[in-house]
Each structure stands twice: as structure tokens, then as C-alpha cells.
Design an enzyme around this catalytic site. Sequence first.
Site, PDB file in Angstrom:
ATOM      1  N   CYS A   1     -18.061  10.244 -14.487  1.00 23.16           N
ATOM      2  CA  CYS A   1     -19.471  10.107 -14.128  1.00 23.16           C
ATOM      3  C   CYS A   1     -19.846  11.250 -13.193  1.00 23.16           C
ATOM      4  O   CYS A   1     -19.312  11.362 -12.084  1.00 23.16           O
ATOM      5  CB  CYS A   1     -19.729   8.767 -13.443  1.00 23.16           C
ATOM      6  N   HIS A   9     -20.997  12.564 -25.761  1.00 24.71           N
ATOM      7  CA  HIS A   9     -22.456  12.726 -25.730  1.00 24.71           C
ATOM      8  C   HIS A   9     -22.957  13.249 -27.073  1.00 24.71           C
ATOM      9  O   HIS A   9     -22.339  14.136 -27.665  1.00 24.71           O
ATOM     10  CB  HIS A   9     -22.868  13.712 -24.637  1.00 24.71           C
ATOM     11  N   GLU A  44     -27.878   5.780 -21.941  1.00 26.07           N
ATOM     12  CA  GLU A  44     -26.438   5.801 -21.639  1.00 26.07           C
ATOM     13  C   GLU A  44     -25.684   4.672 -22.325  1.00 26.07           C
ATOM     14  O   GLU A  44     -26.132   3.517 -22.302  1.00 26.07           O
ATOM     15  CB  GLU A  44     -26.209   5.679 -20.133  1.00 26.07           C
ATOM     16  N   CYS A  88     -28.220  11.431 -16.052  1.00 29.41           N
ATOM     17  CA  CYS A  88     -26.793  11.346 -16.378  1.00 29.41           C
ATOM     18  C   CYS A  88     -26.201  12.731 -16.118  1.00 29.41           C
ATOM     19  O   CYS A  88     -26.629  13.713 -16.741  1.00 29.41           O
ATOM     20  CB  CYS A  88     -26.622  10.927 -17.837  1.00 29.41           C
ATOM     21  N   GLY A 125     -24.213  13.949 -18.990  1.00 27.41           N
ATOM     22  CA  GLY A 125     -25.200  14.185 -20.054  1.00 27.41           C
ATOM     23  C   GLY A 125     -25.957  15.481 -19.836  1.00 27.41           C
ATOM     24  O   GLY A 125     -26.276  16.205 -20.794  1.00 27.41           O
TER      25      GLY A 125
END
Length: 280
Positions: A75, A165, A214, A223, A226
Site C-alpha cells: 500500500c 492494477h 480498489e 491509491c 495505483g
Amino acid sequence: MTNRIKFTKMHGAGNDYIYVNTLKYTIEDPESFAKKWSCYRTGIGSDGLVLIGSSSVADFSMRIFNADGSEAMMCGNASRCIGKYVFEEGLTKKTVLTLETLSGIKELFLSVQDGIVTEVTVDMGNPKLEEVTLADGSKDILVYQAVSAGNYTFKGTAVSMGNPHLVIFVDAVEEIDLAKIGPLFEYHPYFPQRVNVEFAQIISKKEVRMRVWERGSGITSACGTGACATAVAAVINQKTDREVKIVMDGGPLTIKWDSATQKVFMTGDAVKVYEGELSL
Ligand SMILES: N[C@@H](CCC[C@H](N)C(=O)O)C(=O)O
């Protein structure tokens, strides 16, 4: 006997998680607590739960659980918030530190003013083109190729930043019905582990507007992985420079894909919202 634990609510570009310091408090079943506490009506409300822990190979470790309880490998926004947390809580005096994640060790560079961490840059490592699983079971990469779900067909590029992704470039990103289209692509058979879905509109060679659905959390304000995947897809598809501002609903991140090392560097904010106490 009830067990009380302290938590801190933090966000990076509006991507909000509940942070628990597991050096002090043990959470036996993070999957179910992530689900329970992330709920806005009956819990605290968040995009998920992040556990800050010790590590034998890095300064600290991170585990990240989405709002549906699923654990992710990485993350971006939480890694910046952990940098702020450990420095401001006095757990370290270092301004360059390492973080163990399920997708490897990441390096964090903290900008500090008067003891407050104002910005964090994270070395997010090398991106990979994510392999998708085709109908016959074979695997292939996906670069600006048609992907269909429901009645929708878009050209997608699949990039892994430790987590998967699917980046889709569109002409008018605000017109995308993310709540409807996001889940159709999250569960696309190309991605048996599900996927995070980014819709992105090129503003200029240096700026991209992006909105995200997400995996495991739905629509979020931002994100980090992302944003990195979007920047990488934009470079691969010759749409932007290697350093680009990705503007999401919750704010911008600066992403640089370094040509010498092929590493991606993400820079952005980290904000402490409040502290609280919970009963287990
Ligand atoms: N918001 C995060 C990514 C969180 C995990 C993701 N939903 C997944 O399941 O892969 C970020 O800032 O990178």
C-alpha cells in the site's frame, strides 16, 4: 475481560486507514477487525486496517488489510503514513528508513520540519507488466488491449506494483460510473486474484487525472500503488513524461519512474486525523 487498544486514523491523499502499533497491541484476527472497523455505520469507517510492526530485516513492517478483510501485498499511501507515525511517535529518529512489506523491503525518505513529517517519498521498487490469465488458462501481458466486462469495453494496461492494477485511459474520466464499472473489472476472469482498477485521463505530458476502484475497498480517494501503475502505463503507452503528477479525488501524488534504475518513486502527504481507543 475486554482488551483495549489504541489506534490512529491517518490518510494519504484521502486514502484513510486505521493504524495499530502491534509493537504495543496484539491483533489476533486482523481480517475480521479490518471488516468490522472499516464499516462507516457500525465501526470507525475507513478504507481498511494497517498494522505497524517490528521486522528482523527492516526498521519496521507493514501489513495492510482492505475493508473487506482481504490482505494486500503493498500500500503506497499507508507506507507514507507509517513513515510519519514511527517518526512522530518517537519510535525512530531516522529520516531514511526501511519498511518490510509482503512485496519486499521499501525505502522511505521523510521530509521533516520542526519535528513534523510534512511529506514522504517512497522507493516503490520496479514495476512489472502484470500477466493476465486468458480463457484457455495461458498467461500473457496486457498493454493497451481491449478488455470487456458487462457491456463495457476499454483498452487496458495491466501493471503490478506488488499488487495488481488495470489502468484504463479514457477521454473524460469524470463521466465514468465507477461504482457500476469498477466491480465488473475487479472480478474480471483475467485476474483470478481480482484487480485494482484505475481510470485515467491525460491532461498534459506532466499531469494525469485518475479515479480508482480498489480491490477489496471499492471507490477510494486515492491509491498510491495505483498512481504508480498509472504513471508506468502512461509512459509505456507514450502518453506522459517519466515524472508526472497524478491527481486523484483526494489530492495529487508525484510519481517518477527513474530511467537509470527503473525504480518508481512516489512522493506525497501523510496526515494524522485523530487517535482513539477500541475494545476487542
Ligand atoms: N490504497 C493502497 C492499496 C491497497 C491495497 C489494494 N486495494 C489491493 O488489494 O491491492 C495504495 O495506496 O497503494
